[in-house]
Design an enzyme around this catalytic site. Sequence first.
Site, PDB file in Angstrom:
ATOM      1  N   CYS A  25       0.508  -1.083   0.001  1.00  5.75           N
ATOM      2  CA  CYS A  25      -0.244  -0.284  -0.069  1.00  5.75           C
ATOM      3  C   CYS A  25       0.665   1.571  -0.101  1.00  5.75           C
ATOM      4  O   CYS A  25       2.321   1.223   0.069  1.00  5.75           O
ATOM      5  CB  CYS A  25      -0.742   0.191   1.567  1.00  5.75           C
ATOM      6  SG  CYS A  25      -1.915   1.508   1.265  1.00  5.75           S
ATOM      7  N   ASP A  27      -0.012   4.233   1.639  1.00 11.24           N
ATOM      8  CA  ASP A  27      -0.279   4.265   2.980  1.00 11.24           C
ATOM      9  C   ASP A  27       1.257   4.541   3.293  1.00 11.24           C
ATOM     10  O   ASP A  27       2.188   4.022   3.441  1.00 11.24           O
ATOM     11  CB  ASP A  27      -0.427   3.512   3.800  1.00 11.24           C
ATOM     12  CG  ASP A  27      -0.878   3.968   4.951  1.00 11.24           C
ATOM     13  OD1 ASP A  27      -0.133   4.165   5.759  1.00 11.24           O
ATOM     14  OD2 ASP A  27      -2.143   4.368   5.509  1.00 11.24           O
ATOM     15  N   ARG A  29       2.735   5.346   6.481  1.00 12.88           N
ATOM     16  CA  ARG A  29       3.094   4.561   7.561  1.00 12.88           C
ATOM     17  C   ARG A  29       3.653   2.660   7.200  1.00 12.88           C
ATOM     18  O   ARG A  29       3.932   1.879   8.054  1.00 12.88           O
ATOM     19  CB  ARG A  29       2.123   4.003   8.671  1.00 12.88           C
ATOM     20  CG  ARG A  29       0.960   5.638   8.772  1.00 12.88           C
ATOM     21  CD  ARG A  29      -0.094   5.400   9.422  1.00 12.88           C
ATOM     22  NE  ARG A  29      -0.703   4.949   8.623  1.00 12.88           N
ATOM     23  CZ  ARG A  29      -2.442   4.982   8.969  1.00 12.88           C
ATOM     24  NH1 ARG A  29      -2.387   5.486  10.360  1.00 12.88           N
ATOM     25  NH2 ARG A  29      -3.144   4.667   8.349  1.00 12.88           N
ATOM     26  N   HIS A  81      -2.309  -4.104   4.662  1.00 18.97           N
ATOM     27  CA  HIS A  81      -2.450  -3.703   6.282  1.00 18.97           C
ATOM     28  C   HIS A  81      -3.495  -3.218   6.655  1.00 18.97           C
ATOM     29  O   HIS A  81      -4.265  -3.065   5.885  1.00 18.97           O
ATOM     30  CB  HIS A  81      -1.270  -2.409   6.772  1.00 18.97           C
ATOM     31  CG  HIS A  81      -2.030  -0.907   6.096  1.00 18.97           C
ATOM     32  ND1 HIS A  81      -2.202  -0.072   6.717  1.00 18.97           N
ATOM     33  CD2 HIS A  81      -2.121  -1.030   4.242  1.00 18.97           C
ATOM     34  CE1 HIS A  81      -2.792   0.609   5.668  1.00 18.97           C
ATOM     35  NE2 HIS A  81      -2.832   0.424   4.639  1.00 18.97           N
ATOM     36  N   CYS A  84      -6.727  -0.152   7.111  1.00 20.10           N
ATOM     37  CA  CYS A  84      -5.721   0.476   5.226  1.00 20.10           C
ATOM     38  C   CYS A  84      -7.495   1.271   5.253  1.00 20.10           C
ATOM     39  O   CYS A  84      -8.429   0.913   4.920  1.00 20.10           O
ATOM     40  CB  CYS A  84      -6.117  -0.453   4.166  1.00 20.10           C
ATOM     41  SG  CYS A  84      -5.377   0.392   3.190  1.00 20.10           S
TER      42      CYS A  84
END
Length: 188
Positions: A25, A27, A29, A81, A84
């Site tokens: 992803c 993302d 993080r 994750h 998400c």
Amino acid sequence: MIQMDPGFFKRLEGQQAPEYLWIGCSDSRVPANEIVGLDPGELFVHRNVANLAPPQDANYLSVLQFAVDVLRVRHIMVVGHYGCGGVRAAVDGKRRGLVDHWLHPIREVRQDYRHELDAISDDNQRLDRLCELNVIRQVRNVASDVFVAEAWARGQKISVHGWVYSLGNGLINDLECSVQSQADLDAL
Ligand code: CO
């Protein structure tokens, strides 16, 4: 970096020969190299919203073909994750524009597993299960791609794995849906 390992950049300049392809992803993080503790040069990375591997996406397919045919990676990890935002946005019913189209495959996964998901009363737990099911679907997409099938047919060893990373504790949950052959894929 140069102080800790004086030969680092010299080695890196030489070639990239990663054994791993990470499909994860976007993302912020979920940084690929940091999570698995690999140096630059050791991990080929493709990231998009909600870690999708859509069979018609030229960007993903180009990455996959280069990784399989040229870099000859041994392992492909699809890494989702928990929590998400992309998976959440796919199913919360709000309209956002273009990304709604991108996230369409997740709504298909939800539809296919509707009964299992509807039986989970907690909203966050249901979302996390959808994150897992999405990863499993993307593992299937990767493993059923013609580039991977051709590599297996010529004797190249490639394993496709499905993981979900937990932002809460930094641990990776291996979904144990690894595929190393056409027979594994048929069983998935
Ligand atoms: Co995400």
